[in-house]
Scaffold this active site. Structure first.
Site, PDB file in Angstrom:
ATOM      1  N   GLU A  10       0.819  -1.215   0.000  1.00  0.00           N
ATOM      2  CA  GLU A  10       0.000   0.000   0.000  1.00  0.00           C
ATOM      3  C   GLU A  10       0.848   1.257   0.000  1.00  0.00           C
ATOM      4  O   GLU A  10       0.754   2.100   0.882  1.00  0.00           O
ATOM      5  CB  GLU A  10      -0.945  -0.012   1.220  1.00  0.00           C
ATOM      6  CG  GLU A  10      -2.028  -1.069   1.142  1.00  0.00           C
ATOM      7  CD  GLU A  10      -3.117  -0.753   0.136  1.00  0.00           C
ATOM      8  OE1 GLU A  10      -2.998   0.237  -0.611  1.00  0.00           O
ATOM      9  OE2 GLU A  10      -4.088  -1.537   0.095  1.00  0.00           O
TER      10      GLU A  10
ATOM     11  N   GLU B 148      -3.768 -10.664  -0.021  1.00  0.00           N
ATOM     12  CA  GLU B 148      -4.685 -10.603   1.120  1.00  0.00           C
ATOM     13  C   GLU B 148      -6.049 -11.039   0.618  1.00  0.00           C
ATOM     14  O   GLU B 148      -6.492 -10.621  -0.439  1.00  0.00           O
ATOM     15  CB  GLU B 148      -4.779  -9.173   1.688  1.00  0.00           C
ATOM     16  CG  GLU B 148      -3.469  -8.692   2.272  1.00  0.00           C
ATOM     17  CD  GLU B 148      -3.491  -7.237   2.776  1.00  0.00           C
ATOM     18  OE1 GLU B 148      -4.568  -6.731   3.126  1.00  0.00           O
ATOM     19  OE2 GLU B 148      -2.409  -6.627   2.793  1.00  0.00           O
TER      20      GLU B 148
HETATM   21  C1  IPT Z   1      -5.118  -3.793   3.583  1.00  0.00           C
HETATM   22  C2  IPT Z   1      -3.760  -3.610   4.164  1.00  0.00           C
HETATM   23  O1  IPT Z   1      -2.771  -3.999   3.258  1.00  0.00           O
HETATM   24  C3  IPT Z   1      -3.551  -4.351   5.419  1.00  0.00           C
HETATM   25  O2  IPT Z   1      -2.393  -3.870   6.030  1.00  0.00           O
HETATM   26  C4  IPT Z   1      -4.726  -4.196   6.330  1.00  0.00           C
HETATM   27  O3  IPT Z   1      -4.867  -2.858   6.670  1.00  0.00           O
HETATM   28  C5  IPT Z   1      -5.950  -4.643   5.625  1.00  0.00           C
HETATM   29  O4  IPT Z   1      -6.158  -3.886   4.493  1.00  0.00           O
HETATM   30  C6  IPT Z   1      -7.184  -4.475   6.466  1.00  0.00           C
HETATM   31  O5  IPT Z   1      -7.112  -5.048   7.701  1.00  0.00           O
HETATM   32  S1  IPT Z   1      -5.401  -2.365   2.630  1.00  0.00           S
HETATM   33  C7  IPT Z   1      -7.103  -2.180   2.381  1.00  0.00           C
HETATM   34  C8  IPT Z   1      -7.360  -0.807   1.872  1.00  0.00           C
HETATM   35  C9  IPT Z   1      -7.588  -3.180   1.421  1.00  0.00           C
END
Ligand code: IPT
Length: 981
Positions: free
Chosen positions: A410, A486
């Site tokens: 990010e 993720e």
């Molecule tokens: C995503 C982040 O990469 C991670 O660090 C964490 O914040 C997660 O979201 C949420 O828990 S970024 C998000 C804008 C998809």
């Protein structure tokens, strides 16, 4: 005006070139332990000259190093996700800049005289200025990266030395470290003094490949030292460095077979120990492979956090958590969002995990400004960014577990990413590059996404995705493997839908799995004034800006006990699938879903259970299967049964492993052998309704409008409150209810965020949490009490028409419920549909037959298996750090609630019923903000449900899929109740 060193956007100064982190026989001195510490509110307010050896620190405090100082009562932790907790004016930082001065005295043996030496810091958050014996060594930033300073000539062997380290919480580096986690300054990893003998090994780079076609290993150890290489198990003795050795009979390294070879790289003055794993990672025809086989990530994102210590995670905790991961079939870790403690990679080599090693870089707060001003696209920051990449690659380059380098998280995308990528490619062409923020994949080798819905993943699997924004890059990206860096947001109760992702990962070669967000809840352990423990989250420390409980989104609780999400994950990704064979074949299919190994480490056991009681068991011979292979096997000889019968087959470890003992269940499957017979006992009937007061004979037929009646109405063992149409007594037990219930304490995933679907908000707008029950009619038939109500919220026209039809005999009460929507409902699912009833608090032991033992929801129920289970009401609760709906058991055939003497109620579903039982109401659960807000009341609240809506991943990812939503639609369900025992 020149910038102070802590605002300089450059990489710091004075440190030695980055190199691998390795173990050598050169002496070293561990400088962890108790240091002296002084915290100042500002940089200017910090004690001047405190780096001088003779400075008097007697008035300072003791502090352990490593530590995150706010975890020791100095200042406070603060949590933000995306936003910077200071004005965004890079590279400037606030004047109020907590500054911790650390001092440590130590003596060095006299025999270190004339030996070159370096001082190594493995991690300091966020900027450190270092002096030894009053001499300034330099400044380091890049919190999760090592820095080494040459102390030759400054160190005083045979005498006392004084090390002084000034640490600033805020620095230019803070702009690059905007990860979603607590802000926790401190020297949080080890500090070590290392002798670096002249003529020793300054650095080395192990290149160990495996050619799967011919089964040979290739080994080349690059070093500038005049050294030799010895690998006893491969017959290499004093072999040449900087030369490729082709070695037959090598066992390749994979997470499933983490075979390592001990090696020594020696010069006349130093012996360095490394452990070599032979594996070749390559993208072949658009597929990420290791040793020639497609690999699949069954991964988790892992932050480094401890509920008492902050960023300091004791080695035994790290080992235990990796063991826990292995036991739950995790095979990959993304080190979100910075390089981990070096020990982690040693353990991943040893225990077997793929690691996506991620650079310490996130500038997420710039997203708010459309990435204007993003350091990643500003030449002033280029050196700092490349320095971070270099320090990661150099430190970790010798680990077979590291399968990819990640440029960070990010951080938008900018030319500095290109420079980072270029560094990594030139230095280490053998590992692909990852960075999700580079949507067009200009700099990367794999296509990576966060939180896409399943259908989008499938579309990409078919290579039908929308083109890149840069058409020139489209063909390249379309030919890349897809990784979900993720997915499945494990915040609170969830994630739901894991199995649907897994299906797509298995179906499309291109979709190579992903990493659940995230492994661990980052709650901080606290106590109430009366000593009850709870976990704190954002806002609990009075932060000015914070993101609440968004930091509590893991598969394990802050103390690393598994949450139900982890149990579900383990089942969904299990490396052996055991299921019914093709339709009608009457066989059992076993599929090897490992990427690299056969099943010789497993044995298969079976047990036949009739209504949850084992009636036969045995071993199931399973032939060796190659990765991806399957066999359809005949079922074992099974005895005849008459009740509902299931065959459960388990794949268990034959021998002990470092992470589990023989007998550990790696995978299991359940096959229905015989369905439940139709109920033989007739539906309870025959009792005639009677008025409880006056003792007269039963009222033959009549209608009581709301408020009519007076005195109880009885039907067999049930006593009604005729004013409300609910029970007040059942089999002599005081009860209250049941009444229709459509509410659940909303989950984080119900609340939604990023994608705009917010079920919780819609439910509250409809008033589902504050429904009124109007008694329309209470009718006595010959052998039934029929209660009709309309259930609706204040200022709502829509409602639910409910008919409760009660019948009874002397031993049982039957209830049939029919629900019909009334009015023009919006297209919103219901959280739940069922009945709620209060029963005495001492009926606190629950036995049931059905899926268990853990909680389950429509899109998270793979881990529940049919059996007979028992738990106390307290054990049925899942203590989510932020209280919310939990503890649902699905499809119970029956459940029994009893007190210590065995008295209580037996509820039978027709055919099944979901249930939850808790000592507080859904409303109390919904209102609670911490687990300690939940105070047991004087009754148990029992929900008997037709169903609930699933969980989804809506707190960050996709909301619950359509087919797991409970529609507002006509519904019927039925239960009978008998006395327990
Ligand atoms: C995503 C982040 O990469 C991670 O660090 C964490 O914040 C997660 O979201 C949420 O828990 S970024 C998000 C804008 C998809």
């Amino acid at each position: 005006m020149t910038l102070p060193y802590y605002e300089d956007p450059g990489p710091g100064h004075g440190a030695l070139p980055a190199r691998a982190w390795f173990r050598s026989d050169a002496p070293c001195i561990d400088l962890t332990g108790t240091w002296r510490f002084h915290l100042s509110d500002t940089v200017a307010g910090a004690p001047d000259g405190c780096w001088a050896p003779d400075f008097d620190d007697s008035g300072w405090l003791d502090l352990p190093v490593p530590s995150s100082w706010p975890m020791h009562g100095h200042g406070r932790p603060a949590y933000t996700n995306v936003v910077y907790p200071f004005p965004v004016e890079p590279p400037h930082v606030p004047t109020d800049n907590p500054t911790g001065d650390h001092r440590r005295r130590f003596t060095v043996p006299a025999n270190w005289a004339n030996v070159p030496a370096v001082l190594r810091f493995d991690g300091v958050d966020s900027c450190a200025r270092v002096w030894l014996n009053g001499h300034e060594l330099g400044v380091t930033r890049g919190s999760r990266l090592p820095a080494e300073f040459d102390v030759t000539g400054v160190l005083r062997p045979g005498a006392e030395n004084v090390l002084a380290v000034r640490v600033h919480q805020w620095s230019s580096g803070s702009y690059l470290e905007d990860q979603d986690m607590w802000w926790l300054p401190g020297i949080f990893r080890e500090v070590t003094l290392l002798a670096r003998p002249a003529g020793g090994v300054p650095d080395l780079f192990v290149h160990a490949g495996y050619d799967h076609r011919i089964g040979t290993g290739t080994l080349r150890v690059d070093t500038t030292a005049d050294a030799t290489l010895t690998v006893p198990d491969l017959g290499l003795v004093d072999a040449a460095v900087n030369t490729e050795h082709v070695l037959g009979g090598v066992r390749p390294w994979t997470p499933e077979t983490p075979d390592l070879y001990d090696a020594v790289v020696a010069t006349a003055t130093e012996r360095v120990r490394v452990r070599i794993g032979f594996r070749t990672v390559a993208i072949v025809d658009g597929v990420l492979t290791a040793n020639g086989q497609r690999i699949q990530f069954r991964g988790v994102n892992r932050h480094e956090f401890h509920p008492d210590l902050g960023r300091v995670v004791p080695p035994e905790t790290v080992r235990a958590e990796l063991e826990l991961m292995k036991r739950h079939n995790v095979n990959a870790i993304r080190t979100s969002h910075y390089p981990p403690h070096p020990l982690l990679l040693d353990l991943c080599d040893e225990m077997g995990f793929w690691v996506v090693d991620e650079c310490d870089l996130e500038t997420h707060g710039f997203q708010w400004f459309d990435w204007r001003g993003n350091p990643c696209d500003d030449p002033a920051w280029r050196d700092a960014l490349v320095d971070r990449m270099r320090r990661m690659v150099e430190r970790d380059k010798n680990h077979p577990c590291v399968v990819m380098w990640s440029l960070g998280n990010e951080a938008g995308v900018g030319t500095n990413h290109g420079a980072m990528a270029q560094y990594a490619r030139e230095r280490d062409p053998d590992r692909p590059l990852h960075y999700e923020g580079d949507r067009d994949c200009r700099w990367t080798d794999v296509y990576s996404l966060m939180y896409p819905p399943v259908d989008e993943v499938a579309r990409i699997g078919r290579r039908e995705e929308a083109p890149t924004s840069d058409p020139g890059l489209d063909a390249r990206r379309r030919a890349m493997p897809l990784i979900l860096c993720e997915y499945a947001h494990a915040m609170g109760n969830g994630p739901g839908g894991l199995a649907d992702y897994q299906r797509v990962f298995e179906q499309y070669e291109r979709c190579q799995g992903g990493f659940v967000w995230e492994w661990l809840d980052h709650g901080i352990r606290q106590r109430t004034s009366d000593g009850r423990e709870f976990f704190a989250y954002g806002g609990d420390f009075g932060e000015e800006l914070h993101d609440g409980n968004f930091v509590v989104d893991g598969l394990v609780f802050p103390d690393r006990t598994p949450s139900p999400g982890l149990t579900e994950f383990a089942k969904v990704v299990e490396p052996v699938r055991i299921e019914a064979g093709p339709d009608g074949s009457g066989t059992l299919r076993v599929t090897n879903r490992y990427d690299h190994r056969e099943l010789d480490h497993l044995r298969f056991t079976w047990v036949l259970e009739e209504e949850g009681h084992a009636v036969a068991d045995g071993e199931l011979p399973v032939p060796q299967l190659p990765p991806g292979g399957h066999a359809d096997l005949d079922l074992p000889q099974l005895p005849r049964t008459s009740g509902e019968t299931w065959l459960t087959v388990r794949a268990v470890l034959v021998g002990d492993w470092p992470w589990a003992q023989a007998g550990h269940v790696v995978a299991w499957g359940q096959l229905p052998v015989r369905p439940a017979p139709l109920p033989s006992d007739a539906w309870p009937s025959g009792s005639r309704p009677r008025h409880g007061t006056g003792g007269g004979p039963g009222t033959d037929r009549g209608t009581v409008g709301g408020g009519g009646g007076g005195g109880g109405v009885m039907l067999g063992p049930a006593v009604f409150d005729p004013a409300r149409g609910t029970l007040v007594e059942l089999f002599g037990l005081p009860v209250d209810g049941p009444r229709l219930d459509v509410w659940r304490a909303v989950t984080d995933n119900d609340c939604g965020s990023r994608r705009g679907v917010r079920f919780a908000e819609q439910w509250r707008e409809l008033g589902l949490h504050r429904m009124h029950h109007r008694l329309v009619a209470l009718t006595y038939a010959d052998d039934a009490v029929v209660v009709r109500t309309r259930v609706a919220a204040a200022q709502q026209q829509v409602g639910l028409l409910v008919t409760y039809r009660w019948t009874a005999d002397a031993d049982a009460v039957g209830l049939q419920v029919a629900v019909a929507p009334d009015g023009d409902w919006p297209p919103v699912p219901l959280p739940r549909l069922g009945l709620r009833m209060a029963v005495p608090a001492d009926l606190d032991t629950v036995d049931w037959y059905g899926p268990g033992p853990g909680e389950a929801y429509p899109d998270s129920r793979c881990a529940a298996r049919v059996g007979r289970w028992s738990a106390t009401v307290d054990e049925l609760q899942t203590p989510y750090v932020y209280p919310q709906e939990n503890g649902n058991r699905v499809d119970a055939r029956w459940l029994r609630l009893t007190d210590r003497s065995g008295t209580g109620l037996l509820v039978t579903g027709h055919p099944v019923v979901d249930f939850t039982a808790r000592r507080w109401t859904s409303e109390q659960l919904d209102a609670a903000r911490h687990t300690t807000d939940l105070v047991p009341g004087d009754r148990i609240h029992l929900n008997l449900d037709l169903g609930q809506t699933g969980l989804g991943s809506g707190s960050c990812g996709p909301e619950v899929a359509e087919r797991y939503r409970l529609p507002v639609a006509p519904a019927r369900f039925a239960v009978t109740v008998r006395p327990a025992g």
